[in-house]
Motif scaffolding. Structure first.
Motif, mmCIF file in Angstrom:
data_model
loop_
_atom_site.group_PDB
_atom_site.id
_atom_site.type_symbol
_atom_site.label_atom_id
_atom_site.label_comp_id
_atom_site.label_asym_id
_atom_site.label_seq_id
_atom_site.Cartn_x
_atom_site.Cartn_y
_atom_site.Cartn_z
ATOM 1 N N GLU A 1 4.541 -7.267 -9.314
ATOM 2 C CA GLU A 1 3.904 -7.016 -10.604
ATOM 3 C C GLU A 1 3.196 -5.668 -10.559
ATOM 4 O OE1 GLU A 1 0.771 -9.246 -13.627
ATOM 5 O OE2 GLU A 1 1.035 -9.991 -11.607
ATOM 6 N N VAL A 2 3.269 -4.938 -11.655
ATOM 7 C CA VAL A 2 2.470 -3.731 -11.859
ATOM 8 C C VAL A 2 1.549 -4.065 -13.025
ATOM 9 C CG1 VAL A 2 2.466 -1.256 -12.328
ATOM 10 C CG2 VAL A 2 4.348 -2.272 -11.032
ATOM 11 N N LYS A 3 0.319 -4.448 -12.703
ATOM 12 C CA LYS A 3 -0.602 -4.967 -13.724
ATOM 13 C C LYS A 3 -0.945 -3.951 -14.792
ATOM 14 C CE LYS A 3 -2.549 -8.309 -10.583
ATOM 15 N NZ LYS A 3 -3.689 -8.784 -9.818
ATOM 16 N N LYS A 4 -1.005 -2.673 -14.410
ATOM 17 C CA LYS A 4 -1.385 -1.632 -15.360
ATOM 18 C C LYS A 4 -0.426 -1.574 -16.548
ATOM 19 C CE LYS A 4 -2.351 3.343 -15.373
ATOM 20 N NZ LYS A 4 -2.413 4.544 -14.543
ATOM 21 N N TYR A 5 0.847 -1.852 -16.319
ATOM 22 C CA TYR A 5 1.861 -1.777 -17.376
ATOM 23 C C TYR A 5 2.396 -3.146 -17.782
ATOM 24 C CZ TYR A 5 1.718 3.124 -16.143
ATOM 25 O OH TYR A 5 1.290 4.404 -15.895
ATOM 26 N N PHE A 6 1.774 -4.216 -17.309
ATOM 27 C CA PHE A 6 2.215 -5.584 -17.621
ATOM 28 C C PHE A 6 3.688 -5.771 -17.288
ATOM 29 C CE2 PHE A 6 -1.187 -4.465 -20.632
ATOM 30 C CZ PHE A 6 -2.154 -5.365 -20.225
ATOM 31 N N PRO B 1 0.809 -1.225 0.000
ATOM 32 C CA PRO B 1 0.000 0.000 0.000
ATOM 33 C C PRO B 1 0.845 1.281 0.000
ATOM 34 C CG PRO B 1 -0.894 -1.555 1.582
ATOM 35 C CD PRO B 1 0.421 -2.115 1.102
ATOM 36 N N ALA B 2 1.991 1.254 0.680
ATOM 37 C CA ALA B 2 2.868 2.429 0.683
ATOM 38 C C ALA B 2 3.434 2.690 -0.710
ATOM 39 C CB ALA B 2 3.994 2.236 1.690
ATOM 40 N N VAL B 3 3.806 1.620 -1.423
ATOM 41 C CA VAL B 3 4.324 1.766 -2.787
ATOM 42 C C VAL B 3 3.216 2.279 -3.710
ATOM 43 C CG1 VAL B 3 5.231 0.512 -4.783
ATOM 44 C CG2 VAL B 3 6.125 0.034 -2.507
ATOM 45 N N ARG B 4 2.009 1.713 -3.560
ATOM 46 C CA ARG B 4 0.878 2.161 -4.396
ATOM 47 C C ARG B 4 0.583 3.644 -4.201
ATOM 48 N NH1 ARG B 4 -2.238 -2.184 -2.091
ATOM 49 N NH2 ARG B 4 -1.400 -4.045 -3.023
ATOM 50 N N GLY B 5 0.683 4.119 -2.962
ATOM 51 C CA GLY B 5 0.383 5.507 -2.664
ATOM 52 C C GLY B 5 1.502 6.473 -3.013
ATOM 53 N N SER B 6 2.693 5.958 -3.279
ATOM 54 C CA SER B 6 3.833 6.832 -3.539
ATOM 55 C C SER B 6 3.851 7.416 -4.945
ATOM 56 C CB SER B 6 5.143 6.074 -3.299
ATOM 57 O OG SER B 6 5.330 5.082 -4.301
ATOM 58 N N ASN B 7 3.168 6.758 -5.890
ATOM 59 C CA ASN B 7 3.225 7.207 -7.280
ATOM 60 C C ASN B 7 1.956 6.749 -7.992
ATOM 61 O OD1 ASN B 7 3.862 7.282 -10.149
ATOM 62 N ND2 ASN B 7 5.989 7.576 -9.526
ATOM 63 N N PRO B 8 1.317 7.622 -8.748
ATOM 64 C CA PRO B 8 0.083 7.211 -9.442
ATOM 65 C C PRO B 8 0.293 6.097 -10.467
ATOM 66 C CG PRO B 8 0.638 9.520 -9.924
ATOM 67 C CD PRO B 8 1.633 9.019 -8.937
ATOM 68 N N HIS B 9 1.509 5.932 -10.973
ATOM 69 C CA HIS B 9 1.788 4.877 -11.944
ATOM 70 C C HIS B 9 1.878 3.501 -11.286
ATOM 71 C CE1 HIS B 9 2.405 7.840 -15.040
ATOM 72 N NE2 HIS B 9 3.275 8.480 -14.269
ATOM 73 N N LEU B 10 2.012 3.468 -9.968
ATOM 74 C CA LEU B 10 2.178 2.196 -9.247
ATOM 75 C C LEU B 10 0.913 1.772 -8.505
ATOM 76 C CD1 LEU B 10 5.741 2.816 -7.769
ATOM 77 C CD2 LEU B 10 5.133 1.451 -9.767
#
Length: 108
Positions: free
Chosen positions: A80-85, A23-32
């Motif tokens: 994994e970052v699903k948005k960017y495969f 969750p911290a990584v997800r909140g750090s950048n909109p691309h993540l």
């Protein structure tokens, strides 16, 4: 003792990474925003404690332990970052050094 605790430490690390780090990584950048840990395994080789030094006399309110540790593990951590495969991972790790453990407060 470490060998017996090792599987439970792996479960703890998996929970910590999924519930705190991701969750911290997800909140750090909109691309993540779709960042996830897909695999967390600490492997079969446990951390080794090569030596223990106890520091006495510095304070009567705590005990300081210095543990010489060595970890050459078969860890497997995949993300994994699903948005960017995008997929990435770690297949091994080495840690060597001193781990200081502070035991406090002491009871009378």
């Amino acid at each position: 003792i470490v060998a017996q605790v090792w599987p439970f430490l792996g479960q703890y690390m998996e929970k910590l990474l999924a519930e705190t780090v991701a969750p911290a990584v997800r909140g750090s950048n909109p691309h993540l925003q779709t960042f996830t840990f897909t695999r967390v395994e600490l492997g079969e080789k446990p951390l080794r404690i090569l030596g223990v030094k106890v520091h006495t006399g510095q304070s009567k309110k705590q005990i300081l332990l210095d543990l010489n540790i060595s970890y050459v593990g078969d860890v497997q951590i995949d993300v994994e970052v699903k948005k960017y495969f995008c997929k990435a991972g770690v297949k091994g790790m080495q840690l060597h050094g001193v781990l200081r453990v502070i035991l406090e407060p002491l009871m009378g």
